[in-house]
Design an enzyme around this catalytic site. Sequence first.
Site, PDB file in Angstrom:
ATOM      1  N   VAL A   5       0.863  -1.171   0.000  1.00 47.07           N
ATOM      2  CA  VAL A   5       0.000   0.000   0.000  1.00 47.07           C
ATOM      3  C   VAL A   5       0.902   1.225   0.000  1.00 47.07           C
ATOM      4  O   VAL A   5       1.921   1.255   0.706  1.00 47.07           O
ATOM      5  CB  VAL A   5      -0.909   0.019   1.253  1.00 47.07           C
ATOM      6  CG1 VAL A   5      -1.619   1.354   1.408  1.00 47.07           C
ATOM      7  CG2 VAL A   5      -1.933  -1.107   1.174  1.00 47.07           C
ATOM      8  N   GLU A  81     -10.591   5.173   5.212  1.00 48.35           N
ATOM      9  CA  GLU A  81     -10.548   6.021   4.011  1.00 48.35           C
ATOM     10  C   GLU A  81     -11.898   6.054   3.286  1.00 48.35           C
ATOM     11  O   GLU A  81     -11.961   6.320   2.087  1.00 48.35           O
ATOM     12  CB  GLU A  81      -9.452   5.501   3.057  1.00 48.35           C
ATOM     13  CG  GLU A  81      -8.066   5.387   3.670  1.00 48.35           C
ATOM     14  CD  GLU A  81      -7.485   6.726   4.112  1.00 48.35           C
ATOM     15  OE1 GLU A  81      -7.753   7.740   3.455  1.00 48.35           O
ATOM     16  OE2 GLU A  81      -6.784   6.756   5.139  1.00 48.35           O
TER      17      GLU A  81
HETATM   18  C1  SIN Z   1      -3.161   8.521   2.340  1.00 51.12           C
HETATM   19  O1  SIN Z   1      -2.657   8.973   3.367  1.00 51.12           O
HETATM   20  O2  SIN Z   1      -2.499   7.774   1.579  1.00 51.12           O
HETATM   21  C2  SIN Z   1      -4.576   8.803   1.968  1.00 51.12           C
HETATM   22  C3  SIN Z   1      -5.093  10.122   2.399  1.00 51.12           C
HETATM   23  C4  SIN Z   1      -5.179  10.314   3.879  1.00 51.12           C
HETATM   24  O3  SIN Z   1      -5.683   9.420   4.585  1.00 51.12           O
HETATM   25  O4  SIN Z   1      -4.762  11.359   4.379  1.00 51.12           O
END
Ligand code: SIN
Length: 169
Positions: A5, A81
């Site tokens: 990820v 998310e």
């Molecule tokens: C991420 O951090 O990759 C997605 C956006 C966030 O949760 O701030």
Amino acid sequence: MLHWVFGYGSLIYKVDFPYLARQPAHILGWERRFWQGSHDHRGTPEAPGRVVTLVEVAGQRCDGVAYCISESVFEHLDHREKNGYRRVDTPMTLADRREVTATVYIADERNHAFLGPETLYEIAQHIDRSHGPSGSNREYLLTLAESLREMGVHDQHVFDLEALLFDNA
Ligand code: SIN
């Protein structure tokens, strides 16, 4: 089954999930922008905050952090998310030079919470006044800017907003 990820926003510094490996990484063709509304973390549905998403810009590079996770961790990440972000698979380069496929949470203009571009001044003002269940929007921006600096990453959009917040203090 293990997955990579790519985190580019709060996933860089708020690591509330288990992982097997973590290292800096980057993806190409994307830029970080404070264009996504936050109804559930740094704002509310009535007064959304502004958080980062990625926008496609040819030739650009976005630096962040890669996590190797087991499949079951997606349940937690999808919930975290859930306000407009969708999983997108993209090629990613790890700091150790390996090329892998990563899942990235991206909130595009089709989601209901999308806010889109504004002047940097307007975005900074918006961040300065917003709060949500996860804390102040100001903290989100300042912690992200600090984390990027610690990693040696320069992000003009983030650093310009940070400077505007301090001007406003
Ligand atoms: C991420 O951090 O990759 C997605 C956006 C966030 O949760 O701030």
